[in-house]
Design a protein around this motif. Structure first.
Motif, PDB file in Angstrom:
ATOM      1  N   MET A 212      55.679  90.922  14.178  1.00  0.00           N
ATOM      2  CA  MET A 212      54.784  89.955  14.829  1.00  0.00           C
ATOM      3  C   MET A 212      53.475  90.619  15.251  1.00  0.00           C
ATOM      4  SD  MET A 212      57.434  87.643  17.101  1.00  0.00           S
ATOM      5  CE  MET A 212      58.304  89.043  17.825  1.00  0.00           C
ATOM      6  N   ILE A 213      53.569  91.856  15.738  1.00  0.00           N
ATOM      7  CA  ILE A 213      52.364  92.563  16.175  1.00  0.00           C
ATOM      8  C   ILE A 213      51.475  92.911  14.986  1.00  0.00           C
ATOM      9  CG2 ILE A 213      51.532  94.675  17.270  1.00  0.00           C
ATOM     10  CD1 ILE A 213      54.096  94.605  18.986  1.00  0.00           C
ATOM     11  N   LEU A 214      52.083  93.414  13.907  1.00  0.00           N
ATOM     12  CA  LEU A 214      51.294  93.818  12.741  1.00  0.00           C
ATOM     13  C   LEU A 214      50.708  92.625  11.997  1.00  0.00           C
ATOM     14  CD1 LEU A 214      53.493  96.749  11.363  1.00  0.00           C
ATOM     15  CD2 LEU A 214      51.355  96.895  12.662  1.00  0.00           C
ATOM     16  N   ALA A 215      51.273  91.437  12.202  1.00  0.00           N
ATOM     17  CA  ALA A 215      50.725  90.237  11.560  1.00  0.00           C
ATOM     18  C   ALA A 215      49.303  89.960  12.027  1.00  0.00           C
ATOM     19  CB  ALA A 215      51.614  89.034  11.845  1.00  0.00           C
ATOM     20  N   GLY A 216      48.953  90.443  13.209  1.00  0.00           N
ATOM     21  CA  GLY A 216      47.607  90.234  13.731  1.00  0.00           C
ATOM     22  C   GLY A 216      46.670  91.394  13.496  1.00  0.00           C
ATOM     23  N   PHE A 217      47.112  92.382  12.740  1.00  0.00           N
ATOM     24  CA  PHE A 217      46.278  93.569  12.487  1.00  0.00           C
ATOM     25  C   PHE A 217      45.449  93.348  11.229  1.00  0.00           C
ATOM     26  CE2 PHE A 217      45.704  97.874  10.685  1.00  0.00           C
ATOM     27  CZ  PHE A 217      45.010  98.453  11.729  1.00  0.00           C
ATOM     28  N   GLN A 218      44.152  93.581  11.337  1.00  0.00           N
ATOM     29  CA  GLN A 218      43.253  93.332  10.205  1.00  0.00           C
ATOM     30  C   GLN A 218      42.820  94.617   9.499  1.00  0.00           C
ATOM     31  OE1 GLN A 218      42.581  90.129   9.258  1.00  0.00           O
ATOM     32  NE2 GLN A 218      44.078  89.665  10.863  1.00  0.00           N
ATOM     33  N   GLY A 219      43.410  95.738   9.883  1.00  0.00           N
ATOM     34  CA  GLY A 219      42.960  97.013   9.319  1.00  0.00           C
ATOM     35  C   GLY A 219      43.415  97.279   7.903  1.00  0.00           C
ATOM     36  N   THR A 220      44.513  96.682   7.455  1.00  0.00           N
ATOM     37  CA  THR A 220      44.959  96.838   6.077  1.00  0.00           C
ATOM     38  C   THR A 220      44.992  95.466   5.433  1.00  0.00           C
ATOM     39  OG1 THR A 220      47.277  96.644   6.722  1.00  0.00           O
ATOM     40  CG2 THR A 220      46.369  98.864   6.602  1.00  0.00           C
ATOM     41  N   LYS A 221      44.534  95.406   4.230  1.00  0.00           N
ATOM     42  CA  LYS A 221      44.471  94.145   3.527  1.00  0.00           C
ATOM     43  C   LYS A 221      45.129  94.278   2.164  1.00  0.00           C
ATOM     44  CE  LYS A 221      40.486  92.205   5.860  1.00  0.00           C
ATOM     45  NZ  LYS A 221      40.593  93.117   6.949  1.00  0.00           N
ATOM     46  N   GLN A 222      45.565  93.156   1.641  1.00  0.00           N
ATOM     47  CA  GLN A 222      46.196  93.154   0.329  1.00  0.00           C
ATOM     48  C   GLN A 222      45.192  93.584  -0.726  1.00  0.00           C
ATOM     49  OE1 GLN A 222      48.436  89.675  -0.497  1.00  0.00           O
ATOM     50  NE2 GLN A 222      48.372  89.916  -2.711  1.00  0.00           N
ATOM     51  N   SER A 223      45.624  94.474  -1.615  1.00  0.00           N
ATOM     52  CA  SER A 223      44.764  94.951  -2.690  1.00  0.00           C
ATOM     53  C   SER A 223      44.779  93.967  -3.848  1.00  0.00           C
ATOM     54  CB  SER A 223      45.252  96.328  -3.176  1.00  0.00           C
ATOM     55  OG  SER A 223      44.653  96.665  -4.401  1.00  0.00           O
ATOM     56  N   PRO A 224      43.628  93.397  -4.223  1.00  0.00           N
ATOM     57  CA  PRO A 224      43.618  92.453  -5.346  1.00  0.00           C
ATOM     58  C   PRO A 224      43.931  93.123  -6.670  1.00  0.00           C
ATOM     59  CG  PRO A 224      41.384  92.924  -4.590  1.00  0.00           C
ATOM     60  CD  PRO A 224      42.307  93.544  -3.602  1.00  0.00           C
ATOM     61  N   GLU A 225      43.651  94.444  -6.763  1.00  0.00           N
ATOM     62  CA  GLU A 225      43.928  95.139  -8.009  1.00  0.00           C
ATOM     63  C   GLU A 225      45.429  95.293  -8.258  1.00  0.00           C
ATOM     64  OE1 GLU A 225      41.954  96.327  -5.661  1.00  0.00           O
ATOM     65  OE2 GLU A 225      39.952  96.068  -6.528  1.00  0.00           O
ATOM     66  N   SER A 226      46.174  95.613  -7.204  1.00  0.00           N
ATOM     67  CA  SER A 226      47.602  95.864  -7.366  1.00  0.00           C
ATOM     68  C   SER A 226      48.470  94.712  -6.886  1.00  0.00           C
ATOM     69  CB  SER A 226      48.004  97.132  -6.596  1.00  0.00           C
ATOM     70  OG  SER A 226      47.762  96.955  -5.211  1.00  0.00           O
TER      71      SER A 226
ATOM     72  N   MET B 194      49.393  94.156  -4.032  1.00  0.00           N
ATOM     73  CA  MET B 194      50.350  94.686  -3.072  1.00  0.00           C
ATOM     74  C   MET B 194      50.285  93.897  -1.770  1.00  0.00           C
ATOM     75  SD  MET B 194      52.021  97.179  -4.381  1.00  0.00           S
ATOM     76  CE  MET B 194      52.682  97.990  -2.936  1.00  0.00           C
ATOM     77  N   PHE B 195      51.438  93.726  -1.153  1.00  0.00           N
ATOM     78  CA  PHE B 195      51.474  93.127   0.174  1.00  0.00           C
ATOM     79  C   PHE B 195      50.950  94.162   1.171  1.00  0.00           C
ATOM     80  CE2 PHE B 195      53.613  89.844  -1.784  1.00  0.00           C
ATOM     81  CZ  PHE B 195      54.103  88.889  -0.907  1.00  0.00           C
ATOM     82  N   PRO B 196      50.287  93.724   2.228  1.00  0.00           N
ATOM     83  CA  PRO B 196      49.876  94.685   3.252  1.00  0.00           C
ATOM     84  C   PRO B 196      51.085  95.142   4.062  1.00  0.00           C
ATOM     85  CG  PRO B 196      49.383  92.458   3.960  1.00  0.00           C
ATOM     86  CD  PRO B 196      49.877  92.354   2.545  1.00  0.00           C
ATOM     87  N   VAL B 197      50.890  96.248   4.790  1.00  0.00           N
ATOM     88  CA  VAL B 197      51.922  96.698   5.722  1.00  0.00           C
ATOM     89  C   VAL B 197      52.211  95.577   6.715  1.00  0.00           C
ATOM     90  CG1 VAL B 197      52.388  98.274   7.629  1.00  0.00           C
ATOM     91  CG2 VAL B 197      51.355  99.144   5.538  1.00  0.00           C
ATOM     92  N   ASN B 198      53.480  95.235   6.873  1.00  0.00           N
ATOM     93  CA  ASN B 198      53.807  94.146   7.793  1.00  0.00           C
ATOM     94  C   ASN B 198      55.019  94.436   8.672  1.00  0.00           C
ATOM     95  OD1 ASN B 198      55.853  93.911   5.901  1.00  0.00           O
ATOM     96  ND2 ASN B 198      55.041  92.036   4.977  1.00  0.00           N
ATOM     97  N   SER B 199      55.488  95.698   8.680  1.00  0.00           N
ATOM     98  CA  SER B 199      56.633  96.037   9.528  1.00  0.00           C
ATOM     99  C   SER B 199      56.761  97.544   9.627  1.00  0.00           C
ATOM    100  CB  SER B 199      57.920  95.454   8.940  1.00  0.00           C
ATOM    101  OG  SER B 199      59.047  95.756   9.766  1.00  0.00           O
ATOM    102  N   ILE B 200      57.438  98.003  10.672  1.00  0.00           N
ATOM    103  CA  ILE B 200      57.951  99.373  10.663  1.00  0.00           C
ATOM    104  C   ILE B 200      59.426  99.307  10.266  1.00  0.00           C
ATOM    105  CG2 ILE B 200      56.333 100.217  12.401  1.00  0.00           C
ATOM    106  CD1 ILE B 200      58.720 100.178  14.399  1.00  0.00           C
ATOM    107  N   TRP B 201      59.945 100.433   9.820  1.00  0.00           N
ATOM    108  CA  TRP B 201      61.371 100.548   9.534  1.00  0.00           C
ATOM    109  C   TRP B 201      61.842 101.866  10.130  1.00  0.00           C
ATOM    110  CZ3 TRP B 201      64.752  97.065   7.585  1.00  0.00           C
ATOM    111  CH2 TRP B 201      66.040  97.531   7.271  1.00  0.00           C
ATOM    112  N   LEU B 202      62.870 101.802  10.960  1.00  0.00           N
ATOM    113  CA  LEU B 202      63.381 102.981  11.653  1.00  0.00           C
ATOM    114  C   LEU B 202      64.534 103.611  10.877  1.00  0.00           C
ATOM    115  CD1 LEU B 202      63.475 101.615  15.316  1.00  0.00           C
ATOM    116  CD2 LEU B 202      61.590 102.771  14.130  1.00  0.00           C
ATOM    117  N   TRP B 203      64.628 104.931  10.930  1.00  0.00           N
ATOM    118  CA  TRP B 203      65.769 105.646  10.358  1.00  0.00           C
ATOM    119  C   TRP B 203      65.776 107.073  10.909  1.00  0.00           C
ATOM    120  CZ3 TRP B 203      64.900 109.749   6.677  1.00  0.00           C
ATOM    121  CH2 TRP B 203      63.571 109.860   6.230  1.00  0.00           C
ATOM    122  N   GLY B 204      66.896 107.761  10.707  1.00  0.00           N
ATOM    123  CA  GLY B 204      66.988 109.156  11.156  1.00  0.00           C
ATOM    124  C   GLY B 204      66.905 109.330  12.649  1.00  0.00           C
ATOM    125  N   GLY B 205      67.438 108.382  13.433  1.00  0.00           N
ATOM    126  CA  GLY B 205      67.323 108.456  14.879  1.00  0.00           C
ATOM    127  C   GLY B 205      68.271 109.463  15.505  1.00  0.00           C
ATOM    128  N   GLY B 206      67.839 110.063  16.611  1.00  0.00           N
ATOM    129  CA  GLY B 206      68.709 110.996  17.314  1.00  0.00           C
ATOM    130  C   GLY B 206      67.974 111.745  18.401  1.00  0.00           C
TER     131      GLY B 206
END
Length: 434
Positions: free
Chosen positions: A203-217, A219-231
């Motif tokens: 929800m927070i990244l949905a309002g971020f305008q710093g990365t945009k979809q590339s028309p050449e590729s 590609m979807f813009p970054v729209n989430s974090i993903w956690l792993w390797g916690g400890g």
């Protein structure tokens, strides 16, 4: 005799139709690594335990070589390696900026590397999360950029002890590319808070305008974090204990590798510039790596040099040219200079590849460097007789796990065929043998 371990993380892989049935390592031009393989001894080894549930990385490889049954998770390792101090009760997760995409029935992990975002974009995304994330009462949540799509999440809650069940269960995003994410979230109710953090980031990244979809590729813009390797940070035994008392040094552009060294009491050199291939910063990074290794040789006698560039190229996508260039850059700018001149005195050099997409065996090669000349190492016992025979014949020595086929002249995955791969413990024993 000093020891030098050269690890090009992520170099080993599978044959690909697009490369005429070759692997990336076979397609790359690697004269320095081929020379070490041709003039030393070589074979295959298990760079990760068979029980590993997810694809390994450089940290898994070095734990396996040093005989550690269980290591610190990736998140706290990268925190320590990046100089981010964790307080009592605080945990860390590795966080990827990822691209998710709606599927027919579920959300899909479309791109686990965020579409190739820059370091500047990664820092801007981390800052946006820090500014807009609303923690629950008593919570302290930090977002730290590690360059590009790589980030770190730190978490602490006053008066609350975080159980191990709350930290596990997130599958590394590069293991589930193209798959629905629903089956790869933690099943434990204790991990619910961290699942909510992932959801809130969308929800927070949905309002971020710093990365945009590339028309050449497209590609979807970054729209989430993903956690792993916690400890949390652990207190492992000194690395020197596994190395027969030798003083160790770790040189790397991988924060997790630097973290292993720091937690184990080794001298560490965190190389700036990042592991990306191409461009001046990457070349400067590798040059700095060589210089740091030579500085480390003045005070340490077991030096590990790890370049994560090939692994990062694999994680970022399926651009064969980029991956091959990363392997060639490691050979040309790291392995080559150090094989030619590691430092003063006599050296034993171990060259390692590992696999980051499977637990199948990977190749290794070993040689002694004396006055600029590479020779097969002379070991004690039967393996030493094999090395002596190989030296007298100019190649073709015979021993368990040692390469005897025509592939001995090149450093490729075929070194693993038709022989029993060595364990990390067995390979370390031979590396340290007089």
């Amino acid at each position: 005799m000093k020891v030098l371990v050269l690890l090009g993380s992520g170099m080993a892989g599978e044959s690909l139709p697009g490369l005429d049935g070759r692997t990336f390592l076979e397609a790359a031009d690697t004269p320095a690594m081929d020379r070490l393989s041709a003039e030393g001894v070589s074979g295959g080894w298990h760079s990760a335990p068979a029980s590993a549930q997810s694809s390994p990385g450089a940290d898994t490889t070095l734990y396996e070589l040093c005989g550690s049954a269980q290591g610190t998770p990736r998140g706290p390792l990268e925190a320590v390696g990046s100089g981010i101090g964790l307080r009592e009760g605080e945990v860390a997760f590795r966080a990827n900026f990822v691209c998710l995409r709606p599927g027919a029935t579920s959300v899909i992990m479309f791109d686990p590397a965020g579409g190739g975002i820059s370091d500047e974009e990664g820092e801007a995304l981390s800052a946006h999360l820090r500014e807009n994330f609303l923690p629950d009462p008593g919570e302290e949540i930090g977002f730290h950029s590690l360059g590009g799509y790589r980030a770190l999440l730190t978490y602490r809650k006053a008066g609350h002890e975080i159980s191990p069940a709350a930290l596990g269960g997130f599958t590394p995003p590069h293991d589930i590319e193209g798959q629905p994410i629903g089956g790869y979230l933690p099943p434990s109710g204790e991990a619910r808070r961290f699942v909510h953090i992932v959801n809130d980031s969308q929800m927070i990244l949905a309002g971020f305008q710093g990365t945009k979809q590339s028309p050449e590729s497209a590609m979807f813009p970054v729209n989430s974090i993903w956690l792993w390797g916690g400890g949390a940070v652990s207190n492992p035994p000194p690395i020197s204990q596994a190395l027969g008392g030798r003083r160790a040094a770790f040189v790397s552009n991988c924060p997790a590798v630097v973290g292993i060294g720091r937690l184990g009491g080794a001298e560490t050199f965190s190389v700036s510039g990042g592991p990306d291939v191409g461009g001046g910063s990457a070349a400067d990074c590798r040059s700095e790596m060589v210089a740091a290794a030579r500085r480390a040789a003045r005070s340490s006698d077991f030096i590990v040099v790890c370049d994560e560039g090939p692994a990062e190229a694999v994680h970022r996508g399926k651009n064969s040219g980029e991956i091959i260039e990363a392997i060639e850059a490691f050979d040309r700018e790291v392995a080559g200079p150090l094989i030619e001149e590691a430092g003063e005195g006599d050296w034993r050099i171990l060259l390692l590849a590992d696999r980051i997409t499977s637990n199948r065996p990977a190749p290794w090669a070993m040689a002694d460097l004396n006055s600029g000349e590479l020779r097969p190492p002379l070991f004690t016992g039967g393996f030493g007789l094999a090395s002596l025979w190989r030296r007298l014949r100019g190649g073709g020595g015979v021993s368990a796990g040692v390469e005897t086929s025509p592939a001995a002249g090149v450093f490729v995955e075929r070194l693993c065929e038709n022989r029993t791969p060595l364990t990390g413990r067995a390979l370390l024993k031979r590396l340290l043998a007089a």
